[in-house]
Design a protein around this motif. Structure first.
Motif, PDB file in Angstrom:
ATOM      1  N   VAL A 112       0.464  -1.138  -0.047  1.00 18.14           N
ATOM      2  CA  VAL A 112       0.024  -0.105   0.735  1.00 18.14           C
ATOM      3  C   VAL A 112       0.662   1.241   0.057  1.00 18.14           C
ATOM      4  N   GLY A 113       2.219   1.721  -0.438  1.00 22.93           N
ATOM      5  CA  GLY A 113       2.909   2.664  -0.639  1.00 22.93           C
ATOM      6  C   GLY A 113       3.834   2.856  -0.206  1.00 22.93           C
ATOM      7  N   ASP A 114       4.845   3.383  -0.354  1.00 24.77           N
ATOM      8  CA  ASP A 114       6.168   4.114  -0.089  1.00 24.77           C
ATOM      9  C   ASP A 114       7.227   2.934   0.362  1.00 24.77           C
ATOM     10  N   TYR A 115       7.677   1.909  -0.856  1.00 20.32           N
ATOM     11  CA  TYR A 115       8.569   1.326  -0.203  1.00 20.32           C
ATOM     12  C   TYR A 115       9.586   1.883  -0.241  1.00 20.32           C
ATOM     13  N   THR A 153       0.732  -0.469  -5.492  1.00 19.33           N
ATOM     14  CA  THR A 153       0.556   0.394  -5.193  1.00 19.33           C
ATOM     15  C   THR A 153       0.893   1.827  -5.246  1.00 19.33           C
ATOM     16  N   PRO A 154       1.212   2.612  -5.744  1.00 12.25           N
ATOM     17  CA  PRO A 154       1.980   3.404  -5.471  1.00 12.25           C
ATOM     18  C   PRO A 154       1.612   4.471  -4.700  1.00 12.25           C
ATOM     19  N   PHE A 187      -1.170  -0.355 -15.401  1.00 14.43           N
ATOM     20  CA  PHE A 187      -0.205  -1.131 -14.340  1.00 14.43           C
ATOM     21  C   PHE A 187       1.525  -0.541 -14.368  1.00 14.43           C
ATOM     22  N   PRO A 188       1.928  -0.285 -13.225  1.00 14.48           N
ATOM     23  CA  PRO A 188       1.961  -0.475 -11.708  1.00 14.48           C
ATOM     24  C   PRO A 188       1.649   0.353 -11.327  1.00 14.48           C
ATOM     25  N   PHE A 189       0.890   1.390 -12.416  1.00 16.55           N
ATOM     26  CA  PHE A 189      -0.180   2.648 -11.315  1.00 16.55           C
ATOM     27  C   PHE A 189      -1.659   2.153 -10.741  1.00 16.55           C
ATOM     28  N   TYR A 239      -7.570  -0.424  -2.511  1.00 18.63           N
ATOM     29  CA  TYR A 239      -6.040   0.033  -1.985  1.00 18.63           C
ATOM     30  C   TYR A 239      -5.938   1.096  -2.935  1.00 18.63           C
ATOM     31  N   GLY A 240      -5.039   1.718  -2.137  1.00 17.24           N
ATOM     32  CA  GLY A 240      -4.333   3.335  -2.480  1.00 17.24           C
ATOM     33  C   GLY A 240      -3.607   3.740  -1.369  1.00 17.24           C
ATOM     34  N   HIS A 241      -2.674   4.588  -1.670  1.00 19.42           N
ATOM     35  CA  HIS A 241      -1.674   5.369  -0.480  1.00 19.42           C
ATOM     36  C   HIS A 241      -1.973   5.645   0.749  1.00 19.42           C
ATOM     37  N   ILE A 242      -2.608   7.425  -0.437  1.00 21.12           N
ATOM     38  CA  ILE A 242      -2.870   8.983   0.568  1.00 21.12           C
ATOM     39  C   ILE A 242      -4.503   8.623   0.597  1.00 21.12           C
ATOM     40  N   PRO A 243      -4.741   8.267   1.972  1.00 17.45           N
ATOM     41  CA  PRO A 243      -6.661   8.671   2.622  1.00 17.45           C
ATOM     42  C   PRO A 243      -7.481   9.779   1.832  1.00 17.45           C
TER      43      PRO A 243
END
Length: 378
Positions: A112-115, A153-154, A187-189, A239-243
């Motif tokens: 779910v982002g920020d790797y 997800t980015p 993909f992969p966005f 699912y996505g990173h920023i809420p």
């Protein structure tokens, strides 16, 4: 363009206490910092069944070692916010989380982002390549060895600036998960896939305020959620990173939210063609957000009576934050989703040591938008 695989669900004896969308059972493994008094009286919360939402499982009082997931259940694990250092170093807790997730033997793992630690215009391409190589070696390699597909997800630290987006795209084009994609043109966005009749959608919301390429992406999202594949699935997960809303504060017991990057432009108060409105109007069973560095699970409750089931992810790296209005920091860890063969959904939260976390110290609700009467209720 599309690759299909049959996921193998192995019988797993879960040596942890089951915590569900509808139930919270007290335990001695609480959260970091001072625990808030529990507001539970019967250790359970009843969540009404809204259309296509999987029926939450009943509260269980069985001993830990008697809790078992059916061999026919679909188990998915998810993590967010690892944030590798620019020198390629992950915290020891991050590596423990990866090992613990794999030991749970999920059918797939969601990122779910920020790797990595991007969102910096000063970084060179070689630095980005080095960080992604470290991620591949320390995170992806054990998953590949275990033959567990990984679906990213980015996050804003992965794909905020164009330079980062190019590096993100290059890396994931070479590391595409082996699942049944429904639409992988972007993909992969943003993309969609099916795993054992559960429909998953990844969002490209690495930008603040609103979705990336929002007009095109929102039209795509509506088309995905109204498709026959989505409607015929036993559950729909986005699912996505920023809420949409922040749930954390920079100080203990502060009612001022840490608002560095939320999708204010995608709230339904901004119109009917927004992410929040689309999620509410298209039978989405569960939404997963990262970025906040704080765990909470329940539903967004709106003044007009509508509800949206949401999991806010703990961080899997460092820097957990205080839940707004509390002295509670939820520890680093990951989340496990179990979809039973009878469409019941169980959500479990594990810390970096692999111990399931009690939810008893979580507040009964968080205020998300006092002006418009939006709360987050567990």
């Amino acid at each position: 363009m599309k690759t299909k695989v049959t996921a193998k669900n192995k019988f797993v004896a879960a040596f942890f206490l089951v915590s569900t969308l509808a139930a919270c059972s007290p335990s001695t493994s609480g959260f970091q910092a001072a625990a808030l008094p529990s507001t539970d009286t019967d250790n359970s919360q009843t969540v009404p069944d809204t259309g296509g939402t999987p029926t939450p499982p009943p509260t269980t009082s069985e001993p830990d070692d008697e809790i078992k997931d059916s061999a026919k259940s679909l188990k998915i694990t998810a993590f967010a916010d690892m944030n590798i250092d620019t020198d390629g170093t992950y915290s020891s807790s991050t590596i423990s989380i990866v090992k613990s997730m794999i030991a749970r033997q999920p059918a797939a793992i969601l990122g779910v982002g920020d790797y990595i630690d991007g969102e910096k215009t000063s970084l060179s391409n070689s630095t980005y390549v080095s960080m992604w190589n470290a991620f591949s070696k320390k995170v992806m390699a054990p998953m590949r060895d275990a033959r567990i597909p990984f679906l990213p997800t980015p996050g804003n630290h992965d794909a905020y600036y164009n330079q980062e987006r190019q590096q993100y795209n290059t890396f994931w084009d070479k590391n595409k998960g082996n699942v049944e994609f429904v639409d992988d043109d972007n993909f992969p966005f943003y993309y969609s896939f099916i795993q054992e009749d559960v429909f998953f959608v990844s969002l490209d919301n690495a930008n603040y305020s609103s979705l990336k390429n929002r007009t095109t992406q929102l039209a795509w999202l509506k088309a995905q959620l109204t498709s026959s594949r989505a409607k015929g699935a036993r559950a729909r997960v986005v699912y996505g990173h920023i809420p949409l809303y922040s749930i954390v504060a920079t100080k203990a017991n502060s009612s001022t939210v840490y608002s560095n990057g939320v999708l204010t432009g995608e709230r339904r108060t901004a119109g009917s063609n927004t992410l929040e409105a689309i999620l509410l109007n298209n039978n989405v069973d569960l939404v997963i957000f990262g970025h906040s560095h704080g765990f909470y699970s329940g539903h967004y409750a709106y003044a007009d009576g509508k509800k949206l089931q949401v999991v806010s992810m703990p961080c899997a790296g460092s820097a957990p934050r205080y839940l707004v209005g509390t002295s509670t920091k939820t520890p680093t860890g990951y989340v496990e989703l179990v979809f039973s063969e009878t469409n019941k959904l169980t959500i479990r939260y594990y810390n970096s040591s692999g111990t399931q976390q009690s939810l008893s110290s979580l507040p009964a609700s968080l205020t998300l938008d006092s002006k418009n009467g939006v709360k987050y209720v567990r």
